[in-house]
Structures are given as structure tokens and as C-alpha cells.
Design an enzyme around this catalytic site. Structure first.
Site, PDB file in Angstrom:
ATOM      1  CG  HIS A   1      -1.669   1.184   1.291  1.00  0.00           C
ATOM      2  ND1 HIS A   1      -1.865   2.026   2.425  1.00  0.00           N
ATOM      3  CD2 HIS A   1      -3.264   0.823   1.566  1.00  0.00           C
ATOM      4  CE1 HIS A   1      -2.200   2.847   1.776  1.00  0.00           C
ATOM      5  NE2 HIS A   1      -3.345   2.261   1.744  1.00  0.00           N
TER       6      HIS A   1
ATOM      7  CG  ASP B   1       0.388  -2.372   5.774  1.00  0.00           C
ATOM      8  OD1 ASP B   1      -0.102  -3.003   6.956  1.00  0.00           O
ATOM      9  OD2 ASP B   1       0.052  -1.647   4.965  1.00  0.00           O
TER      10      ASP B   1
ATOM     11  CD  GLN C   1      -6.872  -4.847   4.007  1.00  0.00           C
ATOM     12  OE1 GLN C   1      -8.389  -5.611   4.606  1.00  0.00           O
ATOM     13  NE2 GLN C   1      -6.712  -3.504   4.163  1.00  0.00           N
TER      14      GLN C   1
ATOM     15  CB  CYS D   1      -3.750   2.831  -1.867  1.00  0.00           C
ATOM     16  SG  CYS D   1      -4.971   4.441  -1.429  1.00  0.00           S
TER      17      CYS D   1
ATOM     18  CE  LYS E   1      -6.706  -0.070   6.386  1.00  0.00           C
ATOM     19  NZ  LYS E   1      -8.402  -0.094   5.000  1.00  0.00           N
TER      20      LYS E   1
HETATM   21  N1  PMP Z   1      -2.161  -0.574   4.674  1.00  0.00           N
HETATM   22  C1  PMP Z   1      -2.848  -1.491   4.091  1.00  0.00           C
HETATM   23  C2  PMP Z   1      -2.650  -2.809   3.765  1.00  0.00           C
HETATM   24  C3  PMP Z   1      -4.011  -0.822   4.436  1.00  0.00           C
HETATM   25  O1  PMP Z   1      -4.982  -1.651   3.646  1.00  0.00           O
HETATM   26  C4  PMP Z   1      -4.376   0.674   4.122  1.00  0.00           C
HETATM   27  C5  PMP Z   1      -5.731   0.802   4.749  1.00  0.00           C
HETATM   28  N2  PMP Z   1      -6.389   0.683   3.048  1.00  0.00           N
HETATM   29  C6  PMP Z   1      -2.776   1.128   4.876  1.00  0.00           C
HETATM   30  C7  PMP Z   1      -2.146   0.296   5.053  1.00  0.00           C
HETATM   31  C8  PMP Z   1      -3.688   2.656   5.406  1.00  0.00           C
HETATM   32  O2  PMP Z   1      -4.459   2.399   6.578  1.00  0.00           O
HETATM   33  P1  PMP Z   1      -4.584   3.554   7.181  1.00  0.00           P
HETATM   34  O3  PMP Z   1      -6.200   4.594   6.525  1.00  0.00           O
HETATM   35  O4  PMP Z   1      -5.875   3.744   8.093  1.00  0.00           O
HETATM   36  O5  PMP Z   1      -4.414   4.135   7.808  1.00  0.00           O
END
Ligand code: PMP
Length: 406
Positions: free
Chosen positions: A122, A199, A202, A363, A225
Site C-alpha cells: 500500500h 503492515d 488487512q 492505493c 478496519k
Molecule cells: N496498509 C494496507 C495494507 C491497507 O489496506 C491500508 C488501508 N487501505 C493502509 C495500510 C492504510 O491504513 P489507514 O488508512 O487506516 O492508515
């Protein structure tokens, strides 16, 4: 066993109709819906004990501080961290990763050093490292994945040198749903004393995570999430790293004493929690953990894997539908395209049917670039989704095909 029809009643929003149709919410990787237990907790907190934490000796402040610190203990238990001071509350995964990039980065990264990420990150786990590398003249290296979305372990191994100072890698790709062999990566990195940041944005909502068993050095995730409020996230860090790292934000709450000559910092984890954090959201996160723990994380995993298998088979049977990332280990979501139709057009048609899916790059632009596409359609699941909802998605895809394929 998950009694989906019973537990759906815990989520008020699932009763909603969109464009006159029952809501089919399949955008859980973006954010999950909240159970009433979490919503009630937020109202209860504001109605009965709201007060700024760690600031006053008065009753409300003490009660609020106790609730906040209990939430930290709940997260510690959830991740099986060694101690609660290894749990730093942040606003989300993004802030947690930025904290490490800025703080660990300023202490341990120098010109010529190397940081490794993967091609399926991401943007939150790319850009902070890019900025750090620009600032320090370090190098960002990228481990590729193959056309099934499987991380190429030999290539990753080949990128490691004596200059590698950190590997930052996603547990589950939010663009492909692929689950990476994190434990193997950590073991490999640790043979050369390289710390690993995971990270987990997910991951934590789909299967049990034990940071001691993984032996990861840092682990980041977001509350929103996993059925909690927005504006709260967690950075788990091993004590030895957090102790050594300087504060990244400064101000109230993170100091021991302040004079114009010298300021000393508070102990962990407060050193990293400057200013008024989202303490109510932290309490909501503890409630969400309580909720999912009652359901049982193992049961959630089994139920959601079955949903994903069902969705994969049904989608795969649609003519002209291309699924991205069919690596053997996947969870939570599926990414696909239909013929040459733009995902946004499919998304608009599904929306009219009450079906919320995600379209775009998620993203994760490098993932799109890998497959030579601009975007995908992504359906992502939670334990409150049903096979009937997946059938509605499939029907919707057939309708979209008829309407959009000339
Ligand atoms: N890493 C991953 C794998 C994600 O899916 C996301 C959110 N789509 C993020 C980081 C960022 O998370 P947040 O916007 O809650 O900070």
C-alpha cells in the site's frame, strides 16, 4: 460456528437500503461496519466518563485514563505482545508506519543504507520510506511478486545485503488479498539481524496474530478496519527498539520534565503519544476486540475463507472476468476486471443495485503497473457477509456485462 443471520443484527447499518435495495456491503477492506456494542460504548464513554486522559487527578480523568490503559492491555492480549508498553496508540496504520520511518529512520538509517519493501505494498508502506531515503540518501529496494501475486522469495533474499537496515512488508495485500509468508521472511531477516516491520492492516481482522510467535519487530494496524471507530491504530514495537528510538512528535504527554535548558521524555509508550490522542476510539477498539474474540477469531477465519472460496469460484465462472492474484494463500478480498470495461462503470451499476464494492488502484499503484492495468474491482469480506450477498454480486456482474459489453 458463526451464526451470520443472528450477528448481522448487531450491525445497524446492514439494515439500510441503498437506492431502494438492501445494502450489500463488500468494501470491508476500506473500512468495516461497527457493531452496536462498539457504537454504544462510544456513547456511554462520552455520556459518563469523558475527560482528557493522564491530565488530572479528578474522578472523570482517572476513569477515562483507566479505560484508555485497559484498552492498551486488551490490544496487548489481542496481539500477544510481551508488555502493554510495547503498544503505542496511533491514528492508524499510516501514522504507525510514519512513526517508525521518522523515528527509527532518524536514529538508524544513514547514507548508503538499504530498506526493502515489496512490490505489493500500500502507498502507506512505500512513501514514508521513499521520503526517508531521499532525506538520508539511503536506497529503497523492491522485492517483486509473480503473476499470481506470489512474493518472489528468492528475489527478496537476493536483495538483502550487509547494508539492509529494515524490511517493511505487508502481511495481506489490500489490492490482491495475497497472504505473504511473513514468518519465513522474519526468520530470514533475523539470521542477519535485520528488523522487520509488518503492515498488518488487512490481517488482524481475518486471522489470529501473535507478535511473539511471529517475532516481528514492528506491527501496524488500523482500528477502523476491524470494527472499531476511525482515528485509532496501533504500532506494536519490540521494547528494545522503542526504547532506543527518539520521539517523532513532541508536545504534551510525552515528556517527563521540561525546562528551557533541557527536556526529558516520558517512559514507553507515552514517549510516542504526544498530544491528546483519540482515547475514545482506543476504548472502542477494545470493545471491537471483545466482540470479535467472543465470536472467536478461528471461527471468523474459517467462515471468511469459505466466503472467499465461494466468491472466487463464482466469479471465475463468468466469461471474460480476470482475477488478479490467485496465489494459493489469500484472504479477505478478491480483485478482478471484466473484459475491457472500466471498473468505475461496473462500480456504478453495482451501486444502483445496492452493492458497495471498491474500484480504483486501492492505493497500490505499483500493483496496477505490474498487471498493466489502471484499476480493479475489489470485493472484500467480513464475517457478516453471506453467500446470498455474493450471489447478488455475481448477478450484478452479469447485468453489468450485458449493459456494458457491446
Ligand atoms: N496498509 C494496507 C495494507 C491497507 O489496506 C491500508 C488501508 N487501505 C493502509 C495500510 C492504510 O491504513 P489507514 O488508512 O487506516 O492508515
Amino acid at each position: 460456528m458463526i451464526d451470520v443471520h443472528k450477528l448481522r443484527k448487531d450491525f445497524p447499518i446492514l439494515e439500510k437500503k441503498i437506492h431502494g435495495k438492501p445494502l450489500v456491503y463488500l468494501d470491508n477492506a476500506a473500512t468495516t461496519q461497527k457493531p452496536k456494542m462498539v457504537l454504544d460504548e462510544i456513547i456511554e464513554f462520552y455520556s459518563s466518563i469523558n475527560s482528557n486522559i493522564h491530565r488530572g487527578v479528578h474522578y472523570l480523568s482517572e476513569q477515562a485514563s483507566i479505560a484508555y490503559e485497559n484498552a492498551r492491555k486488551t490490544v496487548k492480549g489481542f496481539l500477544n505482545a510481551k508488555s502493554d508498553y510495547e503498544i503505542v496508540f496511533t491514528s492508524g496504520t499510516t501514522q504507525a508506519i510514519n512513526l517508525v520511518a521518522n523515528s527509527f529512520g532518524s536514529k538508524f538509517i544513514e547514507e548508503g543504507d538499504e530498506i526493502i519493501v515489496s512490490e505489493m505494498e500500500h502507498h502507506s508502506n512505500i512513501v514514508p520510506w521513499q521520503i526517508l531515503c531521499e532525506r538520508t540518501q539511503a536506497e529503497l529496494k523492491v522485492a517483486p511478486f509473480d503473476d499470481d501475486g506470489k512474493l518472489m522469495m528468492d528475489e527478496l533474499k537476493g536483495l538483502i545485503t550487509e547494508k539492509t537496515k529494515l524490511i517493511a512488508i505487508v502481511y495481506v495485500s489490500n489490492a490482491l488479498g495475497v497472504v505473504n509468508p511473513i514468518k519465513e521472511i522474519i526468520e530470514m531477516a533475523h539470521t542477519q539481524d535485520i528488523p522487520v516491520l509488518i503492515d498488518g492492516a488487512q490481517a488482524v481482522q481475518h486471522f489470529p496474530v501473535d507478535v511473539q510467535e511471529l517475532d516481528c519487530d514492528f506491527f501496524a494496524f488500523s482500528g477502523h478496519k476491524m470494527y472499531a471507530e476511525t482515528g485509532i491504530g496501533v504500532l506494536y514495537g519490540k521494547e528494545k527498539w522503542l526504547e532506543d528510538m527518539p520521539p517523532h512528535h513532541s508536545g504534551g504527554g510525552m515528556v517527563d520534565s521540561v525546562t528551557f535548558e533541557k527536556t526529558t521524555y516520558a517512559d514507553l509508550p507515552f514517549k510516542f503519544e504526544a498530544g491528546t490522542g483519540n482515547y475514545v476510539a482506543a476504548v472502542s477498539l477494545a470493545k471491537a476486540i471483545e466482540y470479535i474474540s467472543k465470536l472467536s477469531m478461528m471461527e471468523i477465519t474459517i467462515y471468511e475463507n469459505d466466503l472467499l472460496k465461494y466468491a472466487t469460484e463464482k466469479l471465475d465462472a463468468i466469461d471474460g472476468l480476470m482475477i488478479y492474484g490467485l496465489a494459493p494463500k489469500r484472504c479477505g478480498l478478491i480483485s478482478f476486471n471484466l473484459d475491457n470495461i472500466h471498473p468505475y462503470d461496473v462500480g456504478m451499476i453495482l451501486d444502483k443495485l445496492g452493492i458497495a464494492i471498491r474500484t480504483g488502484t486501492h492505493c497500490a499503484e505499483p500493483v496496477m503497473e505490474h498487471f498493466g492495468i489502471n484499476a480493479t474491482i475489489r470485493a472484500s469480506f467480513a464475517f457478516y457477509n453471506t453467500k446470498e450477498e455474493i450471489d447478488k454480486l455475481i448477478d450484478g456482474m452479469h447485468k453489468a456485462r450485458v449493459m456494458l459489453c457491446k
